[in-house]
Structures are given as structure tokens and as C-alpha cells.
Design a protein around this motif. Structure first.
Motif, mmCIF file in Angstrom:
data_model
loop_
_atom_site.group_PDB
_atom_site.id
_atom_site.type_symbol
_atom_site.label_atom_id
_atom_site.label_comp_id
_atom_site.label_asym_id
_atom_site.label_seq_id
_atom_site.Cartn_x
_atom_site.Cartn_y
_atom_site.Cartn_z
ATOM 1 N N ILE A 1 0.867 -1.180 0.000
ATOM 2 C CA ILE A 1 0.000 0.000 0.000
ATOM 3 C C ILE A 1 0.898 1.222 0.000
ATOM 4 C CG2 ILE A 1 -1.837 1.263 1.174
ATOM 5 C CD1 ILE A 1 -2.682 -1.501 0.193
ATOM 6 N N TYR A 2 0.618 2.155 -0.921
ATOM 7 C CA TYR A 2 1.422 3.378 -0.971
ATOM 8 C C TYR A 2 0.544 4.563 -0.605
ATOM 9 C CZ TYR A 2 5.221 6.462 -2.206
ATOM 10 O OH TYR A 2 6.245 7.378 -2.130
ATOM 11 N N THR A 3 0.978 5.329 0.398
ATOM 12 C CA THR A 3 0.248 6.518 0.846
ATOM 13 C C THR A 3 1.192 7.718 0.822
ATOM 14 O OG1 THR A 3 0.808 6.355 3.199
ATOM 15 C CG2 THR A 3 -1.043 5.007 2.416
ATOM 16 N N SER A 4 0.709 8.819 1.323
ATOM 17 C CA SER A 4 1.537 10.037 1.359
ATOM 18 C C SER A 4 2.748 9.878 2.269
ATOM 19 C CB SER A 4 0.696 11.229 1.815
ATOM 20 O OG SER A 4 0.145 10.967 3.099
ATOM 21 N N THR A 5 2.713 8.892 3.148
ATOM 22 C CA THR A 5 3.859 8.664 4.039
ATOM 23 C C THR A 5 4.824 7.626 3.480
ATOM 24 O OG1 THR A 5 2.645 6.970 5.289
ATOM 25 C CG2 THR A 5 2.511 9.247 6.086
ATOM 26 N N GLY A 6 4.481 7.029 2.336
ATOM 27 C CA GLY A 6 5.365 6.055 1.715
ATOM 28 C C GLY A 6 4.763 4.659 1.692
ATOM 29 N N PRO A 7 5.600 3.644 1.419
ATOM 30 C CA PRO A 7 5.100 2.273 1.312
ATOM 31 C C PRO A 7 4.849 1.645 2.680
ATOM 32 C CG PRO A 7 7.468 2.306 0.950
ATOM 33 C CD PRO A 7 7.035 3.735 1.107
ATOM 34 N N MET A 8 3.872 0.753 2.742
ATOM 35 C CA MET A 8 3.623 0.020 3.972
ATOM 36 C C MET A 8 3.045 -1.358 3.653
ATOM 37 S SD MET A 8 0.193 1.664 5.703
ATOM 38 C CE MET A 8 0.908 3.281 5.894
ATOM 39 N N PRO A 9 3.252 -2.321 4.540
ATOM 40 C CA PRO A 9 2.687 -3.651 4.312
ATOM 41 C C PRO A 9 1.160 -3.612 4.422
ATOM 42 C CG PRO A 9 3.768 -3.530 6.454
ATOM 43 C CD PRO A 9 4.097 -2.267 5.745
ATOM 44 N N PRO A 10 0.462 -4.456 3.671
ATOM 45 C CA PRO A 10 -1.010 -4.413 3.641
ATOM 46 C C PRO A 10 -1.675 -4.539 5.004
ATOM 47 C CG PRO A 10 -0.160 -5.810 1.893
ATOM 48 C CD PRO A 10 1.009 -5.441 2.740
ATOM 49 N N SER A 11 -1.139 -5.377 5.891
ATOM 50 C CA SER A 11 -1.810 -5.634 7.173
ATOM 51 C C SER A 11 -1.842 -4.412 8.082
ATOM 52 C CB SER A 11 -1.135 -6.792 7.905
ATOM 53 O OG SER A 11 0.181 -6.420 8.302
ATOM 54 N N ARG A 12 -0.954 -3.453 7.834
ATOM 55 C CA ARG A 12 -0.879 -2.282 8.720
ATOM 56 C C ARG A 12 -1.714 -1.101 8.232
ATOM 57 N NH1 ARG A 12 5.621 -1.927 9.719
ATOM 58 N NH2 ARG A 12 5.969 -4.145 10.217
ATOM 59 N N PHE A 13 -2.247 -1.243 7.051
ATOM 60 C CA PHE A 13 -2.960 -0.099 6.484
ATOM 61 C C PHE A 13 -4.410 -0.062 6.956
ATOM 62 C CE2 PHE A 13 -5.592 1.731 3.009
ATOM 63 C CZ PHE A 13 -5.161 3.041 3.154
ATOM 64 N N LYS A 14 -4.792 1.108 7.474
ATOM 65 C CA LYS A 14 -6.176 1.327 7.889
ATOM 66 C C LYS A 14 -6.647 2.630 7.238
ATOM 67 C CE LYS A 14 -5.883 -1.151 12.271
ATOM 68 N NZ LYS A 14 -4.655 -1.846 11.864
ATOM 69 N N PRO A 15 -7.453 2.521 6.161
ATOM 70 C CA PRO A 15 -7.897 3.733 5.452
ATOM 71 C C PRO A 15 -8.682 4.664 6.359
ATOM 72 C CG PRO A 15 -9.171 1.808 4.767
ATOM 73 C CD PRO A 15 -8.060 1.303 5.617
ATOM 74 N N SER A 16 -8.490 5.962 6.144
ATOM 75 C CA SER A 16 -9.202 6.952 6.959
ATOM 76 C C SER A 16 -9.636 8.131 6.108
ATOM 77 C CB SER A 16 -8.315 7.448 8.104
ATOM 78 O OG SER A 16 -7.157 8.057 7.598
ATOM 79 N N GLY A 17 -10.877 8.533 6.262
ATOM 80 C CA GLY A 17 -11.393 9.730 5.595
ATOM 81 C C GLY A 17 -11.201 9.710 4.100
ATOM 82 N N MET A 18 -10.673 10.833 3.586
ATOM 83 C CA MET A 18 -10.488 11.005 2.150
ATOM 84 C C MET A 18 -9.058 10.675 1.708
ATOM 85 S SD MET A 18 -13.458 11.980 1.079
ATOM 86 C CE MET A 18 -13.169 12.721 -0.523
ATOM 87 N N GLU A 19 -8.330 9.940 2.535
ATOM 88 C CA GLU A 19 -6.944 9.624 2.205
ATOM 89 C C GLU A 19 -6.861 8.848 0.891
ATOM 90 O OE1 GLU A 19 -3.024 7.482 4.219
ATOM 91 O OE2 GLU A 19 -5.029 7.072 5.022
ATOM 92 N N ILE A 20 -5.935 9.257 0.044
ATOM 93 C CA ILE A 20 -5.735 8.582 -1.237
ATOM 94 C C ILE A 20 -4.551 7.631 -1.112
ATOM 95 C CG2 ILE A 20 -5.139 8.901 -3.675
ATOM 96 C CD1 ILE A 20 -6.556 11.598 -3.545
#
Length: 256
Positions: free
Chosen positions: A215-234
Motif C-alpha cells: 500500500i502506498y500513501t503520502s507517508t510512503g510504502p507500507m505492508p497491507p496488514s498495517r494499512f487502515k484507510p481513513s477519511g479522504m486519504e488517497i
């Protein structure tokens, strides 16, 4: 008893006849329209009078309020100018709804782009397309600036229009360009980030390599199990090629 009733009714009729009328704000707009156009600095746009009236009517009526005596044009203009940024954006949105943007003058297009702020998410595609068609890079820059302030900023910049507007489906919200995984990996130096990840989060990197995606977010890459989507985050789900996994696995195995 009947006389008293008749007198009472007569008094009520007289009260109704003496009831003061409120100023008709829409009629007043017809009278003050030219002054309002000049006072708001819109004369150079040469807007059709009916279009101008439609665009300004609602805020004008609100500025007049419910009054029984006719206010001066200057009084109304002072009220309108007290929140001019919001007023100009309101008018820009109303104008866009009423016109074909491809047919407006350069001055009107500039007005629309300059004043599109919170509505930029919905209006940017149309305005960008027209500004680009006319070769107005200056207006594209203004629109991009407003997008950065009010739009849905993405972790990746579109390689075609350079707006930070690449949505989770990898399609740019502004220009419609479909961004490939390869372009995202190149623009973010993803492999280098993952190599660096080994130094501070080897277990996270191991999970990514095992899963084959991240998963790639504004903070960089992360493993799938740690990702928790929030609000309008892309964010993006990015799949690694077998070659990329092999490259990173080699690094992982050597340094483990």
C-alpha cells in the motif's frame, strides 16, 4: 354586540391596509445592476446582463435583507464586498452552470479559474481542458495552485498534467490520464524506498515480498496488514513484478 364585532373587523382591516411593505430585492437588482457590476469590478468581463443577474441574484437578495426602506447601492455593495472571495466563487460556479466554457472569452475563463476554490474538485477537469486548449499555461498554474489548496491531493503527481490528482484507481481526476504502476514506481523511487525500508522495518518488507504487493500513501510504502484507510486519504495498491520481488529478496537474504 354586533356593533362591537363590526368595529373590531373594521380596525383589523385598517391595520392590514396600513401594513408596511418590504422592499422587493429582485426589482431593486434590476435598478442597481449596472452599479453592482462596476462596484464588484466585473465590468471588464462584459457579461450578458441576464447571466450577470442570475449569478448575483441570490447574494444580492441576501445583502438587501428584509427592509422596509430602500437601501442605497453603496450600502449593498459594502455588504457584498465584505465577503468578496466567497461571493466571487459563488458567481463563478453559477456562471459555469449557465454557459459553455468552450465559448466564453479569455477574460471570463480567467475569472472562472481564478475564483474556483473549494469547487475545484468538480470543476478542474473542465477548466483545465479549456485552459490547455487555449495554451494558457498561466491559468493551468493557477488551477494547479488552487487544487493543492482545496483539492484531493494525491501521493503521486500525474505525469501528464502534473496535478497531484491521481486517484486510487490510478486515473488522474483532472486530465483523465491512466497512470501505470511503472510510472508510479519511477516517480516515487519505490524500489529505493523498499531497499531503505529493510534498515528500519525488515518485517514490514518481508510481508510486502510475501504478499507481492504493498500500500502506498503520502507517508510512503507500507505492508497491507498495517494499512487502515481513513477519511479522504488517497492510497494505491501497488503490485510488484517477479523481477522486483527477486531483486528485493536477494537483498533481504544477503543482509538477513
Amino acid at each position: 354586540m354586533k356593533r362591537k364585532t363590526r368595529r373590531k373587523r373594521s380596525r383589523e382591516r385598517r391595520k392590514k391596509s396600513k401594513k408596511e411593505k418590504y422592499v422587493d430585492a429582485e426589482k431593486l437588482l434590476d435598478e442597481y445592476l449596472d452599479e453592482v457590476e462596476v462596484g464588484l469590478g466585473l465590468s471588464h468581463l462584459n457579461l450578458d446582463k441576464d447571466l450577470l443577474k442570475e449569478a448575483i441574484k441570490e447574494p444580492f437578495v441576501a445583502a438587501v435583507g428584509q427592509v422596509k426602506t430602500k437601501p442605497k447601492a453603496r450600502t449593498i455593495l459594502n455588504r457584498l464586498n465584505s465577503s468578496k472571495d466567497e461571493l466571487m466563487e459563488f458567481m463563478a460556479i453559477r456562471i459555469i452552470r449557465e454557459v459553455d466554457v468552450a465559448k466564453v472569452t479569455d477574460d471570463i475563463l480567467e475569472f472562472l479559474i481564478m475564483n474556483t476554490r473549494k469547487a475545484v474538485v468538480d470543476l478542474a477537469p473542465t477548466l483545465y481542458s479549456e485552459a490547455k486548449k487555449r495554451g494558457r499555461r498561466d491559468l493551468v498554474d493557477v488551477l494547479r495552485y488552487n487544487w493543492n489548496l482545496y483539492g484531493l491531493r494525491s501521493p503521486v503527481k500525474c505525469p501528464q498534467c502534473e496535478f497531484e490528482a491521481v486517484m486510487p484507481d490510478l486515473v488522474c481526476k483532472v486530465c483523465g490520464y491512466s497512470v501505470s504502476f511503472k510510472e508510479i514506481k519511477n516517480s516515487t523511487n519505490l524500489i529505493s524506498q523498499l531497499e531503505e525500508m529493510f534498515t528500519y522495518d525488515p518485517e514490514g518488507l518481508k510481508e510486502i515480498l510475501t504478499a507481492g504487493y504493498l500500500i502506498y500513501t503520502s507517508t510512503g510504502p507500507m505492508p497491507p496488514s498495517r494499512f487502515k484507510p481513513s477519511g479522504m486519504e488517497i492510497y494505491y495498491e501497488i503490485v510488484l513484478t517477479s523481477q522486483e520481488r527477486a531483486q528485493l529478496n536477494k537483498l533481504y537474504n544477503i543482509q538477513i
